[in-house]
Design an enzyme around this catalytic site. Sequence first.
Site, PDB file in Angstrom:
ATOM      1  CE  LYS A  49      -3.803   1.827   2.680  1.00  0.00           C
ATOM      2  NZ  LYS A  49      -4.859   1.586   3.812  1.00  0.00           N
ATOM      3  CB  SER A 102      -7.405   4.039   3.127  1.00  0.00           C
ATOM      4  OG  SER A 102      -6.853   3.366   4.108  1.00  0.00           O
ATOM      5  CB  SER A 106      -8.295   1.188   5.813  1.00  0.00           C
ATOM      6  OG  SER A 106      -8.679   2.234   6.038  1.00  0.00           O
TER       7      SER A 106
END
Length: 479
Positions: free
Chosen positions: A81, A156, A180
């Site tokens: 990420k 996210s 997330s």
Amino acid sequence: MTIDTGLTKLTACAVVDLLQRGEISPLDCLDALEARTAVVDGTVNALPILCFERAREQAGRLMQRPLGERGRLAGLPVPIKDLTDVAGVRTTHGSPIFADFVPEASDILVQTLEAEGGVIYAKSNTPEFGAGGNTFNEVFGTTFNPWNTALSAAGSSGGAAVALATGTAWVAQGSDLGGSLRNPASFCGVVGLRPSPGRVASTPSAKIDRLLSVNGPMGRTVEDTALLLDAMTGESPGDPISLPRTESFLAAARSGWRPARVAYSADLGITPVDPEVAAICQAAAQRFTELGTMVEEAHPDLTEAHDAFQVLRGMTFAVGHASLLQNHRDKMKPEVIWNIEQGLNYSMADVVRAENQRATLFRRMNAFFDTYDLLLCPATIVAAYPAGERYVSECAGHSFSNYVEWLAIAYAITLTASPALSLPCGFTRDGRPVGLQIVGRARAEGRVLAGARALEDVLGLRGTTPIDPRPQRAMNLTS
């Protein structure tokens, strides 16, 4: 050279088995992923930063070691990420402030994965500083849901979830503060696990006792997710809350353990939920009865969750980003500015109240698991919504007061330190995936994974992904 893009359809566990036997090499995996990414990622924008040259160099070094000595992942490629530093690879945090930042050192998490034979080949898209349940930013734009590219991938860890769903990743790393890992897994039809705090070591930022934000694994199946968790865990002297490795979570997932008694709640007593999503999740939860499990409607008292989370999230953003606000306000999205300013405006009395509330929530949840093996509820209160909407502003007639309140069904669990997994459990009438949240006692990831693996068998949805991105189409998304 013939590139076997069919590899991308296999499970991560199957690919690792092939790697461990020497039937394929890490370079074969990278070739397959690069070809698949070239075909589909332009449509969904899941992996905006690619580093295949670095990955091939890393794979070459790994291949100099004998088979059987290449770590738990044995050369399996893993995307990271874009909130997590990878040495020599552009890391933007989804923010124009860091648009050209290239770290010199990798995060502890990345070092752990590489030591276990993970090969880093891409960074997955994220909203700015991971703030919000929709993956878009001013650096790379929006990540789109492959089930319908008019829709949000959530956030996210939206890029990670979409990469899994489209076959440009076998497993993916993500992080979770208010859902997330769980929200994008639910929206995209994959598995996302929020581990207990400390289970996955990472480099401390401004706040070293990170009990709300954790790193964790995502996969297309429960076993794949457990495989990556095994490669992510372990104690590190660089992370003061990290836990030692105590078990194989893949072995736990495969153990055959089944819960004797589980609780299901449509709303945890704290949030509206879209009726169709609630019905899909309730039907999935009831399938546990086919395993001989007693299913009852119940949940712990989570009344204080809204207040505690707003204060503690605000404090986290203030600690981590206040200096950036002072110097780069013009480059920050409004939601991040709001969160930082909210945190700066809280008093010590507010923080004391929130910390006491969090302790109360933990005690209640811990006591709840004296009666129930697992707690089940929707992972998200809606299915995927239009990508152009920044967040969910209303559900079932209720208007939310801010951009994170719609995530309460996830962030309430965050406050209890419980591990929680989003498992694909069905689809809405118009074809949007829905995830069931499976929650366990703190540090009981093994039971969460075993229970999820058992239900996954019953539901029969394993193998639904990867898919080719499906074009935009109009939907009736009223809740």
